[in-house]
Write a protein that holds these residues in place. Structure first.
Motif, PDB file in Angstrom:
ATOM      1  N   ALA A 162       0.850   3.865  -3.102  1.00 43.43           N
ATOM      2  CA  ALA A 162       0.488   5.273  -2.841  1.00 43.43           C
ATOM      3  C   ALA A 162       1.566   6.205  -3.386  1.00 43.43           C
ATOM      4  O   ALA A 162       1.261   7.266  -3.964  1.00 43.43           O
ATOM      5  N   GLU A 164       0.827  -1.211   0.000  1.00 41.93           N
ATOM      6  CA  GLU A 164       0.000   0.000   0.000  1.00 41.93           C
ATOM      7  C   GLU A 164       0.865   1.268   0.000  1.00 41.93           C
ATOM      8  O   GLU A 164       0.531   2.255  -0.660  1.00 41.93           O
ATOM      9  N   ILE A 199      -5.536   0.921  -3.658  1.00 41.62           N
ATOM     10  CA  ILE A 199      -4.904   2.233  -3.453  1.00 41.62           C
ATOM     11  C   ILE A 199      -4.955   3.064  -4.727  1.00 41.62           C
ATOM     12  O   ILE A 199      -5.261   4.263  -4.708  1.00 41.62           O
ATOM     13  N   HIS A 200      -4.650   2.413  -5.862  1.00 41.48           N
ATOM     14  CA  HIS A 200      -4.657   3.090  -7.169  1.00 41.48           C
ATOM     15  C   HIS A 200      -4.837   2.016  -8.237  1.00 41.48           C
ATOM     16  O   HIS A 200      -4.266   0.938  -8.132  1.00 41.48           O
TER      17      HIS A 200
END
Length: 337
Positions: A147, A143, A177-178
């Motif tokens: 990020a 994560e 997260i993305h």
């Protein structure tokens, strides 16, 4: 001229050529070793230029290749044509301030930001189309890495992000997260462990593309490796259990059957192997540093395999067949599966 077509990677808009070009073998690897024999810069650049002429605009590299020498070669090759190519590079193998590899994996936020600046400089560009984490840092939550990579997208330094050689759990955590556009893993008719692990199912569920490196089985499927003596004395593949002793002999017998099938279809074993990856819905990035092999590989985009062809090929090497580990023990330990 674009005669091999394009496909979407992921679900956020990145389009690349149906077949990409793996550039690793065009320069020495970290530590100065020639993984696939001596490289010729002029021929390598000609290969990259020829790729564009054939519609193959998706180039794959990594900061550790050299370090940085491979990215710098690509910068020279694409000078004046940056916007016509889609550049994917990778970070994660830590490179110190003297440009020496430490062989640790570093996915910490500060290192992500440092690594991208060095790659941007090496590539002579202000943006990277697709930026991968090369291997998972077991000491840093994915994560945190995702990020930090997402920040690069917001800053305009990176278009899309990806991961390499990671498990379904890691993919899901990072994707929360993305959005992850692509996962790069070794994948070929000779290497299907990500299917066995359910990773390809996870990718399909999440709308993430698989970019298949070594789709020619690290040379097994080129038709050029016919007997153990064909491996040069200093060939790095000799460190891999898959290319050692009795396992090598067994694997070559499987290659013989694939070669027979390719001959019946009047194509090369390489083309059959690439066509199979395409038929499975994935994006292969066969590596080469010679225009003639590039042309052969790209021609595979026009080959249509029937369901019967796929069944026959997969029956030669059924899912679960033991072919030997693909790396030595230390390198296998860095694969998150």
């Amino acid at each position: 001229m674009n005669n091999i077509g394009q496909r979407k990677l992921g679900s956020k808009g990145l389009a690349v050529s149906t077949i990409g070009l793996g550039c690793m073998g065009m320069t020495v690897f970290a530590g100065g070793s020639d993984l696939y024999g001596p490289a010729d810069e002029k021929e390598a650049i000609s290969t990259i230029h020829r790729a564009l002429e054939l519609g193959c605009n998706f180039l794959d590299t990594a900061d550790i290749y050299g370090p940085y020498l491979n990215e710098q070669l690509i910068a020279r090759a694409i000078s004046g044509n940056r916007n016509k190519y889609v550049i994917a590079t990778k970070f994660g193998y830590e490179i110190d301030d003297n440009d020496q590899p430490t062989w640790r994996i570093n996915g910490k936020k500060a290192y992500v930001k440092k690594a991208v600046e060095k790659s941007l400089r090496s590539l002579g560009t202000d943006y990277i189309d697709l930026y991968y984490l090369h291997r998972l840092d077991g000491q840093t939550p994915v994560e945190e890495t995702a990020a930090a990579m997402a920040d690069l997208v917001k800053e305009g330094k990176v278009g899309y992000i990806g991961l390499s050689e990671v498990s379904s759990d890691t993919i899901r955590r990072a994707n929360r997260i993305h959005p992850i556009t692509a996962v790069q893993s070794e994948y070929s008719i000779f290497e299907r462990s990500i299917e066995e692990a359910g990773i390809t199912d996870t990718l399909q569920e999440l709308g993430i593309s698989l970019v298949a490196y070594s789709p020619l089985g690290r040379g097994y499927l080129t038709g050029n490796l016919k007997k153990p003596e064909d491996l040069p004395e200093n060939d790095f593949r000799k460190t891999m259990p898959r290319f050692q002793g009795e396992q090598l002999v067994k694997n070559l017998a499987l290659v013989d059957a694939i070669t027979v099938m390719a001959a019946e279809k009047e194509i090369t074993p390489s083309q059959l192997a690439i066509a199979w990856v395409l038929a499975k819905g994935h994006t292969p990035i066969p590596g080469t540093k010679r225009p003639k092999y590039l042309e052969q590989n790209v021609a595979a985009a026009a080959i249509q395999l029937s369901a019967g062809d796929i069944d026959r090929l997969e029956s030669i090497i059924p899912l679960g067949t033991f072919l030997g580990d693909r790396y030595d023990a230390a390198s296998m330990s860095s694969i998150n599966q």
